[in-house]
Design an enzyme around this catalytic site. Structure first.
Site, short mmCIF file in Angstrom:
data_model
loop_
_atom_site.label_atom_id
_atom_site.label_comp_id
_atom_site.label_asym_id
_atom_site.label_seq_id
_atom_site.Cartn_x
_atom_site.Cartn_y
_atom_site.Cartn_z
N ASP A 172 -1.85 -0.88 6.05
CA ASP A 172 -2.07 -0.41 7.41
C ASP A 172 -3.46 0.13 7.68
OD1 ASP A 172 -1.79 1.93 5.85
OD2 ASP A 172 -1.26 3.07 7.65
N ASP A 204 -7.41 -1.68 3.79
CA ASP A 204 -6.45 -2.70 3.40
C ASP A 204 -6.82 -4.08 3.94
OD1 ASP A 204 -4.79 -0.86 2.09
OD2 ASP A 204 -3.75 -0.34 3.93
N ASP A 212 0.85 -1.17 0.00
CA ASP A 212 0.00 0.00 0.00
C ASP A 212 0.91 1.24 0.00
OD1 ASP A 212 -2.36 1.61 0.43
OD2 ASP A 212 -1.69 1.80 2.51
#
Length: 559
Positions: free
Chosen positions: A443, A447, A243
């Site tokens: 995080d 996600d 990410d």
């Protein structure tokens, strides 16, 4: 003579018991991480009661209480700093050696050590809900997990044991039929020696012992492995997908540029409207606008009719004006033409800034350029992953130009941009369908589906609780170098398990002919049951000792 066999029986029992004692002692050392974590728990706390601080058992502390922690003392509970400031040593939780500065409002974790200042902590979590208790629970669960490689070992043992029994029976029969006198004595000794030398006791230790040591060592270095099965999968990963915000970047976006599109608004007026609307949002980009407005001393008007669409943007009413903020795709539903902003968005994106559009009453007013710095370690981590033979990709909801600019500065070539929260797991699935073994690092709340879909989900410990619960591996400090550390630990653990399988079977199988008496006719060799028992015990000790080598694993080791 019979006395010799009585002696053999006694020595056999002694060797077996001694080996079991050494195994128990060695396995006890694998639980050192659990014991060290338990030692971090503080039995009492100084709690504010009736205007003064009194010492009470930690079990009696409740959420909302205020706890005084003096310099040099260990924090008994999780909470936020209400009064005082200073440095706290969090290395026992995160694995990071540098103390962390704490000020009022900062997060405090039970089990960490207060440094040079007295702190008053307002309790937010107690008992089983504290971070330390959760870590203990996760490590215990991970150490009890059974990875796929252990199931393979169980299947092998299911075939090996009957084969050995047949070989022992055949050995007994052959000695009875063709052996010299006393045939029964020779047959019995040879058959028992076969059973002893081939006993697969060590196979039962091959995987669990290595998993216990590895998960414990990981916890000590800030890599919390929530499931033992994740170690095996992580060792076989060939693709790492990361990410962007909060993972590759610091997760603290800042307003860098403002491009005005409507002459009826000046920069501060546009920012005040945007910040007022975003004050209801938890999105990092929205909070960047709020922070920027407050830093300029702008007053934020009252906001009503707030509505958010994840991955798109928000709409709200501010001082009677209809305010729309977000990505270009968010404006199509309101029939707002974003064409006039294309040039400004392209320039901002080329500079690694995320363009955020503002429209007031259906008319474009401004484009905000919001940037987020790469974490200092991001470039080095990506380079290390590539050196380890892994493919790296970035997955983000940001616009493609911005995503590519950020990825390029981090050293990542493959980018999945403009992916909505509900589409992240689909991208991971497509990679898996293409034959990739994927680890996803993230995080945020959005996600969590991707973390769950990936072969291995690696959650940043500084992120949300939902992301952490969805991850198989948690990096407690949020330092990306933990990714490299976790993969190296997983690879080394798998090599140790393979080595354990060798010691559990190889030389035992090689000695079966000797135990069966295959060399008796030519050389007069017949294995004493005492030696067979010793050889079987030594294989178990080799397995445990080989597993304990994982305790020497350090962060800087090469895979």
């Amino acid at each position: 003579p019979a006395v010799a066999y009585f002696l053999a029986a006694g020595l056999f029992d002694t060797l077996i018991l001694f080996a079991r004692y050494l195994e128990a002692a060695a396995k006890g050392r694998t639980a050192a991480a659990i014991r060290s974590l338990l030692a971090l728990q503080v039995p009492t706390a100084r709690v504010l009661r009736n205007g003064s601080f009194v010492e009470v058992p930690t079990a009696d502390v409740r959420v909302g209480d205020k706890v005084l922690v003096r310099p040099g003392e260990r924090l008994p509970v999780d909470g936020t700093v209400a009064e005082g400031s200073g440095f706290v040593d969090e290395s026992m939780i995160t694995g990071e050696p540098l103390p962390v500065e704490k000020h009022p409002g900062g997060e405090a974790v039970g089990g960490t050590v207060n440094g040079n200042g007295a702190l008053t902590i307002e309790v937010t979590r107690v008992g089983a809900d504290t971070l330390l208790a959760r870590i203990l629970r996760m490590v215990e669960e991970a150490q009890g997990g059974k990875p796929e490689i252990q199931k393979i070992a169980d299947r092998i043992a299911g075939i090996f044991v009957p084969v050995v029994l047949v070989v022992a029976a055949a050995t007994f029969a052959l000695w009875m039929a063709f052996g010299p006198e006393p045939a029964l004595s020779h047959a019995f000794v040879a058959a028992v020696s076969v059973l002893l030398i081939a006993c697969p006791c060590a196979m039962g230790l091959a995987t669990p012992t290595a998993i216990m040591v590895a998960t414990g060592r990981g916890a000590e270095t800030g890599v919390l492995i929530r499931r033992g099965t994740a170690l095996e999968r992580l060792a076989k990963v060939d693709t790492i997908v990361l990410d962007k915000t909060g993972t590759l970047t610091e997760g603290r976006p800042e307003l860098r540029e403002v491009r005005m599109l409507d002459a009826d608004f000046d920069e501060n007026a546009a920012l005040a409207l945007a910040a007022a609307a975003e004050s209801r949002s938890e999105h990092p980009l929205g909070q960047a606008l709020v922070t920027a407005a407050r830093s300029r001393g702008l007053a934020l008007p009252e906001t009503t009719d707030f509505a958010a669409k994840p991955g798109h943007g928000i709409t709200a009413t501010v001082t009677g004006k209809r305010v729309t903020i977000g990505a270009a795709r968010h404006f199509a539903a309101d029939g707002i033409d974003t064409g006039p902003a294309d040039a400004a968005m392209a320039e901002l994106a080329a500079g690694a800034l995320t363009p955020v559009l503002l429209a007031v009453d259906g008319k474009l007013a401004a484009v905000f350029g919001i940037g987020d710095k790469l974490k200092p370690e991001s470039q080095g981590v990506i380079a290390a992953l590539v050196e380890m033979g892994l493919g790296a990709a970035m997955l983000t909801g940001d616009v493609e130009a911005t995503a590519k600019a950020v990825a390029s500065s981090a050293g990542i070539e493959r980018v999945f941009a403009g992916v909505l929260p509900d589409g992240k797991a689909d991208e991971i699935k497509r990679l898996q369908q293409a034959g990739r073994t994927v680890a996803f690092v993230g995080d945020g709340i959005n996600d969590a589906p991707a973390l769950a879909q990936a072969d291995v989900g690696i959650a940043i410990g500084t992120g949300t609780d939902i992301a952490i619960e969805a991850g198989d591996v948690v990096l407690m400090s949020g330092d990306m170098r933990g990714i490299v550390r976790a993969i190296r630990l997983a690879r080394r653990t798998l090599r140790v398990i393979h080595g354990n399988f060798f010691w559990a079977y190889a030389y035992n199988v090689a000695l079966i002919p000797l135990a069966a008496g295959a060399f008796y006719a030519a050389f007069g060799w017949l294995l004493n049951p005492m030696i067979a028992a010793a050889a079987m015990s030594v294989s178990s000790l080799f397995v445990v000792g080989n597993s304990l080598r994982l305790r020497s694993f350090e962060r800087g080791e090469k895979a």
